[in-house]
Design a protein around this motif. Structure first.
Motif, short mmCIF file in Angstrom:
data_model
loop_
_atom_site.label_atom_id
_atom_site.label_comp_id
_atom_site.label_asym_id
_atom_site.label_seq_id
_atom_site.Cartn_x
_atom_site.Cartn_y
_atom_site.Cartn_z
N GLY A 82 0.82 -1.20 0.00
CA GLY A 82 0.00 0.00 0.00
C GLY A 82 0.85 1.24 0.00
O GLY A 82 2.09 1.17 0.02
N LEU A 83 0.19 2.39 0.00
CA LEU A 83 0.86 3.69 -0.02
C LEU A 83 0.61 4.43 1.29
O LEU A 83 -0.50 4.41 1.82
CB LEU A 83 0.36 4.54 -1.18
CG LEU A 83 0.63 4.02 -2.59
CD1 LEU A 83 -0.01 4.94 -3.63
CD2 LEU A 83 2.14 3.91 -2.83
N LEU A 84 1.65 5.09 1.78
CA LEU A 84 1.57 5.92 2.98
C LEU A 84 1.79 7.36 2.59
O LEU A 84 2.73 7.68 1.88
CB LEU A 84 2.63 5.49 4.00
CG LEU A 84 2.85 6.44 5.18
CD1 LEU A 84 1.61 6.46 6.09
CD2 LEU A 84 4.09 6.04 5.96
N THR A 85 0.92 8.25 3.06
CA THR A 85 1.06 9.69 2.83
C THR A 85 1.18 10.41 4.16
O THR A 85 0.34 10.22 5.04
CB THR A 85 -0.13 10.25 2.04
OG1 THR A 85 -0.23 9.57 0.79
CG2 THR A 85 0.04 11.74 1.78
N PRO A 123 3.71 19.73 8.96
CA PRO A 123 3.81 21.17 8.69
C PRO A 123 4.79 21.41 7.55
O PRO A 123 5.69 20.60 7.31
CB PRO A 123 4.35 21.73 10.01
CG PRO A 123 4.02 20.71 11.04
CD PRO A 123 4.10 19.38 10.33
N LEU A 124 4.62 22.51 6.86
CA LEU A 124 5.49 22.81 5.73
C LEU A 124 6.95 22.81 6.13
O LEU A 124 7.82 22.33 5.40
CB LEU A 124 5.10 24.17 5.13
CG LEU A 124 5.79 24.56 3.82
CD1 LEU A 124 5.46 23.57 2.72
CD2 LEU A 124 5.37 25.97 3.41
N CYS A 125 7.22 23.30 7.37
CA CYS A 125 8.62 23.37 7.82
C CYS A 125 9.20 21.98 8.07
O CYS A 125 10.41 21.83 8.17
CB CYS A 125 8.71 24.22 9.08
SG CYS A 125 7.80 23.55 10.48
N GLY A 126 8.36 20.96 8.19
CA GLY A 126 8.86 19.62 8.46
C GLY A 126 8.87 18.72 7.26
O GLY A 126 9.20 17.53 7.37
N GLU A 127 8.53 19.26 6.08
CA GLU A 127 8.41 18.42 4.88
C GLU A 127 9.73 17.75 4.52
O GLU A 127 9.78 16.54 4.26
CB GLU A 127 7.91 19.24 3.71
CG GLU A 127 7.70 18.43 2.44
CD GLU A 127 7.14 19.26 1.30
OE1 GLU A 127 6.65 18.67 0.33
OE2 GLU A 127 7.19 20.51 1.39
N ALA A 128 10.83 18.52 4.50
CA ALA A 128 12.12 17.95 4.10
C ALA A 128 12.56 16.87 5.08
O ALA A 128 13.04 15.81 4.67
CB ALA A 128 13.18 19.05 4.02
N ALA A 129 12.38 17.12 6.38
CA ALA A 129 12.78 16.13 7.38
C ALA A 129 11.96 14.86 7.24
O ALA A 129 12.49 13.75 7.35
CB ALA A 129 12.62 16.72 8.78
N ALA A 130 10.65 15.00 6.99
CA ALA A 130 9.79 13.83 6.83
C ALA A 130 10.21 12.99 5.64
O ALA A 130 10.26 11.75 5.72
CB ALA A 130 8.34 14.27 6.68
N GLN A 131 10.54 13.65 4.53
CA GLN A 131 10.93 12.91 3.34
C GLN A 131 12.28 12.21 3.53
O GLN A 131 12.51 11.13 2.98
CB GLN A 131 11.00 13.86 2.14
CG GLN A 131 9.62 14.34 1.70
CD GLN A 131 9.69 15.30 0.53
OE1 GLN A 131 10.62 16.08 0.40
NE2 GLN A 131 8.69 15.25 -0.34
N GLN A 132 13.17 12.83 4.33
CA GLN A 132 14.47 12.20 4.58
C GLN A 132 14.35 11.01 5.53
O GLN A 132 15.00 9.98 5.34
CB GLN A 132 15.43 13.24 5.18
CG GLN A 132 15.87 14.30 4.18
CD GLN A 132 16.66 15.42 4.83
OE1 GLN A 132 16.81 15.45 6.05
NE2 GLN A 132 17.15 16.35 4.04
N GLN A 133 13.49 11.14 6.54
CA GLN A 133 13.36 10.08 7.54
C GLN A 133 12.53 8.90 7.04
O GLN A 133 12.77 7.76 7.43
CB GLN A 133 12.73 10.66 8.82
CG GLN A 133 13.62 11.60 9.59
CD GLN A 133 14.87 10.90 10.11
OE1 GLN A 133 14.80 9.79 10.66
NE2 GLN A 133 16.01 11.53 9.94
N VAL A 134 11.54 9.18 6.21
CA VAL A 134 10.66 8.11 5.70
C VAL A 134 10.59 8.22 4.18
O VAL A 134 9.59 8.67 3.61
CB VAL A 134 9.25 8.19 6.31
CG1 VAL A 134 8.46 6.91 6.03
CG2 VAL A 134 9.30 8.45 7.80
N PRO A 135 11.66 7.85 3.47
CA PRO A 135 11.68 8.05 2.02
C PRO A 135 10.65 7.22 1.28
O PRO A 135 10.31 7.53 0.14
CB PRO A 135 13.11 7.63 1.63
CG PRO A 135 13.56 6.72 2.74
CD PRO A 135 12.91 7.26 3.98
N GLU A 136 10.12 6.16 1.91
CA GLU A 136 9.12 5.33 1.24
C GLU A 136 7.76 6.00 1.17
O GLU A 136 6.89 5.59 0.40
CB GLU A 136 8.96 3.99 2.00
CG GLU A 136 10.24 3.17 2.09
CD GLU A 136 11.06 3.53 3.33
OE1 GLU A 136 12.03 2.81 3.61
OE2 GLU A 136 10.74 4.54 4.00
#
Length: 246
Positions: free
Chosen positions: A1-4, A8-21
């Protein structure tokens, strides 16, 4: 399945780095968890939604929560919801927010969050009795975390979990459970089954992680890493039971 993820906008880069899937859809025009903007209409297209960790407890966050729950409640098809962490604290602070809860919503409070939601309890037994009554009243599932976590269902049943250990009383462990429950809901498990199974698997993963790393050194990411082995062990036990019946 897919996870979205919806940080917050300020945390977008950190979220993508920590959970790249995971996919990442940061809400526009927000700089912190206290300026949340509008919930995504796209939420109505998901199979399940988990809300709470890291969202803050400001008035803006409270309004965001009610709007999100209102959207989900009015969806043409049921979208199951898990509420944890700050979502529980916001719910405790606003009695009107209870009216926005979709039927079958799963709440996952630890004892202090439970006391904020329903008042101080004389004992663990009294807390379980309150959880049972409130689950029936609001037609929700309440996962009262702790030693032998209690899962109170809208039917009046209460299930007690036997897996887990004291090493799981660590920051982020509850967030792992929130994600696991949301995943099981998205796979089609009804809320009651998802809660009972998720609590068991979460505790079992904690046992496996502690066996490898010790209870003293256990951290939340260790639980996540052990979930695969917990699922595998459960399937193996099911196969053995099926063979024993033949």
């Amino acid at each position: 399945g897919l996870l979205t993820l919806s940080p917050p906008l300020c945390g977008e880069a950190a979220a993508q780095q920590q959970v790249p899937e995971a996919l990442c859809e940061a809400s526009p025009n927000k700089e912190s968890g206290d300026t949340l903007g509008e919930p995504h209409k796209a939420w109505l297209g998901y199979q399940a939604v988990g809300i709470g960790p890291g969202m803050g407890v400001s008035a803006a966050a409270g309004g965001y929560l009610k709007k999100a729950l209102g959207q989900l409640r009015l969806a043409e098809e049921d979208v199951p919801v898990v509420l944890d962490a700050d979502a529980l604290n916001l719910l405790a602070a606003d009695e009107f927010a209870w009216g926005f809860l979709p039927a079958g919503t799963i709440l996952t409070p630890h004892p202090k969050e439970f006391a904020r939601l329903f008042g101080p309890q004389r004992s663990r037994g009294a807390a379980v009795a309150t959880a049972r009554a409130k689950a029936q009243e609001h037609r929700i599932v309440i996962v009262l975390k702790g030693h032998h976590t209690a899962v109170a269902l809208p039917s009046g049943q209460v299930w007690f979990n036997t897996t887990g250990n004291s090493g799981m009383a660590t920051g982020g462990s509850g967030d792992v459970l929130t994600g696991l429950l949301t995943s099981l809901l998205a796979q089609g498990y009804p809320p009651a089954q998802a809660a009972v199974l998720g609590v068991y698997l979460h505790g079992r993963a904690g046992e496996l992680a502690a066996a490898a790393r010790s209870e003293e050194a256990l951290v939340a990411s260790d639980i996540t890493a052990a979930l695969g082995a917990a699922f595998t062990g459960l399937r193996q036990a099911q196969r053995e039971q099926q063979l024993a019946r033949m």
